[in-house]
Design a protein around this motif. Structure first.
Motif, PDB file in Angstrom:
ATOM      1  N   ARG A 192      -1.122  17.853  -2.127  1.00  0.00           N
ATOM      2  CA  ARG A 192      -2.277  18.174  -2.970  1.00  0.00           C
ATOM      3  C   ARG A 192      -2.599  16.975  -3.870  1.00  0.00           C
ATOM      4  NH1 ARG A 192      -5.677  21.349  -1.834  1.00  0.00           N
ATOM      5  NH2 ARG A 192      -6.928  19.634  -2.533  1.00  0.00           N
ATOM      6  N   TYR A 193      -1.547  16.420  -4.456  1.00  0.00           N
ATOM      7  CA  TYR A 193      -1.698  15.290  -5.366  1.00  0.00           C
ATOM      8  C   TYR A 193      -2.185  14.046  -4.611  1.00  0.00           C
ATOM      9  CZ  TYR A 193      -0.050  11.378  -8.254  1.00  0.00           C
ATOM     10  OH  TYR A 193       0.032  10.213  -8.946  1.00  0.00           O
ATOM     11  N   LEU A 194      -1.575  13.808  -3.447  1.00  0.00           N
ATOM     12  CA  LEU A 194      -1.981  12.650  -2.648  1.00  0.00           C
ATOM     13  C   LEU A 194      -3.417  12.797  -2.173  1.00  0.00           C
ATOM     14  CD1 LEU A 194       1.190  12.202  -0.365  1.00  0.00           C
ATOM     15  CD2 LEU A 194       0.699  11.044  -2.515  1.00  0.00           C
ATOM     16  N   ALA A 195      -3.790  14.046  -1.851  1.00  0.00           N
ATOM     17  CA  ALA A 195      -5.129  14.305  -1.330  1.00  0.00           C
ATOM     18  C   ALA A 195      -6.189  14.037  -2.385  1.00  0.00           C
ATOM     19  CB  ALA A 195      -5.217  15.743  -0.849  1.00  0.00           C
ATOM     20  N   THR A 196      -5.845  14.281  -3.633  1.00  0.00           N
ATOM     21  CA  THR A 196      -6.799  14.014  -4.712  1.00  0.00           C
ATOM     22  C   THR A 196      -7.093  12.519  -4.774  1.00  0.00           C
ATOM     23  OG1 THR A 196      -5.611  15.757  -5.845  1.00  0.00           O
ATOM     24  CG2 THR A 196      -7.268  14.595  -7.124  1.00  0.00           C
ATOM     25  N   THR A 197      -6.049  11.703  -4.621  1.00  0.00           N
ATOM     26  CA  THR A 197      -6.230  10.261  -4.645  1.00  0.00           C
ATOM     27  C   THR A 197      -7.079   9.797  -3.455  1.00  0.00           C
ATOM     28  OG1 THR A 197      -3.952  10.246  -5.411  1.00  0.00           O
ATOM     29  CG2 THR A 197      -4.951   8.110  -4.978  1.00  0.00           C
TER      30      THR A 197
ATOM     31  N   VAL B 286      -3.785   2.737  -3.364  1.00  0.00           N
ATOM     32  CA  VAL B 286      -5.212   3.040  -3.379  1.00  0.00           C
ATOM     33  C   VAL B 286      -6.006   2.015  -2.565  1.00  0.00           C
ATOM     34  CG1 VAL B 286      -7.200   3.456  -4.869  1.00  0.00           C
ATOM     35  CG2 VAL B 286      -4.910   4.105  -5.627  1.00  0.00           C
ATOM     36  N   GLU B 287      -5.629   0.776  -2.694  1.00  0.00           N
ATOM     37  CA  GLU B 287      -6.371  -0.313  -2.055  1.00  0.00           C
ATOM     38  C   GLU B 287      -6.453  -0.158  -0.532  1.00  0.00           C
ATOM     39  OE1 GLU B 287      -5.911  -5.065  -1.937  1.00  0.00           O
ATOM     40  OE2 GLU B 287      -4.959  -4.029  -3.624  1.00  0.00           O
TER      41      GLU B 287
ATOM     42  N   ALA C 215       5.382  -4.439 -10.206  1.00  0.00           N
ATOM     43  CA  ALA C 215       5.101  -4.027  -8.842  1.00  0.00           C
ATOM     44  C   ALA C 215       3.810  -4.651  -8.307  1.00  0.00           C
ATOM     45  CB  ALA C 215       5.021  -2.515  -8.768  1.00  0.00           C
ATOM     46  N   GLU C 216       2.807  -4.706  -9.157  1.00  0.00           N
ATOM     47  CA  GLU C 216       1.528  -5.264  -8.723  1.00  0.00           C
ATOM     48  C   GLU C 216       1.711  -6.682  -8.219  1.00  0.00           C
ATOM     49  OE1 GLU C 216      -1.362  -4.067  -8.059  1.00  0.00           O
ATOM     50  OE2 GLU C 216      -0.543  -2.125  -8.630  1.00  0.00           O
ATOM     51  N   LYS C 217       2.506  -7.410  -8.977  1.00  0.00           N
ATOM     52  CA  LYS C 217       2.715  -8.805  -8.652  1.00  0.00           C
ATOM     53  C   LYS C 217       3.462  -8.902  -7.307  1.00  0.00           C
ATOM     54  CE  LYS C 217       5.316 -11.178 -11.391  1.00  0.00           C
ATOM     55  NZ  LYS C 217       5.810 -11.482 -12.712  1.00  0.00           N
TER      56      LYS C 217
END
Lengths: 94, 390
Positions: free
Chosen positions: B67-72, B170-171, B21-23
């Protein structure tokens, strides 16, 4: 072995729900028919031998070739129509 | 608007995040700098869907995910609750806080009694314009899908409907909304890079409901909206509850017992019905049994019938032709009972039983009944599932 359904799945159909275009006139005659040649010759496997010597017909996969109507010589027991316009097999790159 | 399809892969061949995926991302992703005036949008909002004072469970599923997305993203999770009376709204607010919201925006107005596009859209759009959330999530229910599309259009932002997965890149701090397309044959991940808020509706039932923490506290913000009842074109005259028709529940049932030509007689569907009732599920069937008149047409599963996604699908006497397979392959678990060991269904069933259903189904029913009558908490890990054949 590849089942015929697998190959039929490659085709495009627009199934006319509840309006089969081929009908068996008299199911009793099929029970008496000895060779049930429709179950052997239909290229889409629409005709199947049932457990109780009956023949079941499901026209969803029909390729509209007309073989069944022609081969049912002995009894002429098949009422064969094309599906309505826009329905049935829709050959793509046929 | 503002959407870019990032990558779409054949289902089942999705790249793992660590490797491919990164690629794919770096090679295909366009670098778009967010409009500075949109950069101030912060926070994740979840619209809490409620009808007659009862919230739809998908709202809690979304709060858990938020909640999970907010932590990120290191932001707060806010819930938006609309209702016609303070009392009803307070009850849902308390629930929303317990399921993980940090903030709750309340709008109370008699016009918000029953769901109507106009007032709900106006209120939500006004709230978004005032408080500027970064992400706005709704459930992919009939109500919220209607609301989401009109809100997104008014806000001139991107909306991804019916998502099954939500994550954060994240980027770029963008929401990666993944949804099935072309009838589930492709999964596409869609990003809204240059518009805010990033909106998505999530399919009910795919995300887990978080554990509630009763008594959890948060900030409650009450907003007063000017709603002019005269200007709302839609009027609710009456509410007609859907007539109870179990066949329609087939698409949403958690357990489905399907029967095929292998049942041999229409009467054997009664056995399947009994099993389905014990499991709180529904009965379906293949094309041949519907054609033979053994089952109503609404219960047909497959290419020309319904596509179902139950947690458990029990296929009895079904060979498993591809035309049937396409309707059931999204089931959580497929249990196949067939006397023919070469039936194609065993190629994709999770549990396969080769045998006569007339022995197996009654045995299953006996076991289930026994469990119900003893009412002891038996879990699979405590005691193996024993079936005694006659």
């Amino acid at each position: 072995m590849i089942q015929v359904e697998e190959k039929l799945y490659q085709n495009r159909y627009r199934v006319d729900e509840g309006r089969p275009h081929i009908k068996i006139k008299d199911r009793e005659i099929c029970s008496l028919c000895s060779h049930k040649i429709c179950t052997v010759l239909c290229p889409a496997g629409c005709y199947r031998k049932g457990t109780d010597s009956a023949v079941s017909l499901i026209t969803d996969g029909c390729l509209e070739c007309g073989t069944c109507q022609v081969i049912c010589l002995e009894h002429k027991n098949i009422l064969w129509e094309y599906p309505r316009g826009g329905y049935g097999i829709l050959y793509k790159f046929g | 608007m503002g959407l870019s399809i990032l990558f779409a892969e054949q289902k089942g061949e999705r790249f793992t995040m660590a490797e491919g995926a990164e690629k794919t991302k770096s090679s295909k992703r366009k670098k778009i700098a967010l409009d500075p005036k949109l950069a101030e949008y912060r926070g994740i909002w979840v619209f809490i869907e409620q009808e007659e004072g009862i919230a739809h469970p998908v709202s809690w599923e979304l709060l858990g995910r938020a909640r999970y997305l907010a932590t990120t993203l290191e932001v707060e999770v806010a819930a938006v609750v609309f209702g016609e009376s303070q009392e009803k709204v307070e009850k849902i607010t308390a629930e929303a806080l317990s399921y993980g919201a940090d903030k709750v925006y309340q709008v109370v107005d008699p016009a918000l009694c029953d769901y109507r596009s106009d007032p709900y859209t106006d209120c939500l759009v006004n709230l978004v314009r005032k408080y500027k959330p970064e992400i706005l999530l709704l459930g992919a229910t009939a109500l919220s899908r209607d609301l989401a599309s009109s809100v997104a259009t008014l806000l001139e932002t991107g909306l991804t409907a019916d998502c099954t997965e939500l994550s954060i890149d994240v980027e770029s701090r963008s929401l990666e909304a993944t949804r099935p397309t072309f009838g589930g044959s492709l999964l596409c991940t869609i990003l809204t890079l240059n518009y805010r808020p990033q909106m998505a509706t999530a399919r009910p039932g795919v995300l887990p409901i978080p554990t509630a923490e009763p008594g959890r506290k948060g900030i409650v913000i009450r907003e007063q909206m000017q709603i002019d009842e005269e200007k709302i074109l839609t009027k609710v005259l009456s509410f007609i509850p859907e007539p109870y028709k179990t066949a329609e529940k087939l698409s949403t049932a958690e357990v489905v017992v399907g029967g095929g030509r292998g049942l041999k007689q229409p009467g054997h569907f009664a056995l399947l019905r009994e099993l389905a009732d014990l499991l709180g599920g529904e009965v379906g069937g293949t094309r041949p049994v519907v054609q033979a008149g053994w089952l109503e047409a609404e219960r047909q599963i497959g290419q020309t019938g319904k596509t179902i996604r139950p947690k458990i699908y029990i296929a009895v006497g079904i060979s498993g032709a591809i035309q049937h397979r396409v309707g059931i392959e999204k089931a959580g678990m497929i249990v196949a009972i067939n006397s023919d060991p070469n039936a194609p269904i065993f190629d994709y069933a999770d549990i396969g039983i080769v045998g006569d259903f007339l022995e197996i189904i009654p045995a299953l029913i006996r076991v289930l009944k026994k469990r119900q009558s003893t009412k002891t908490e038996l879990h699979a890990k405590d005691k193996p599932f024993e079936i005694e054949l006659k």
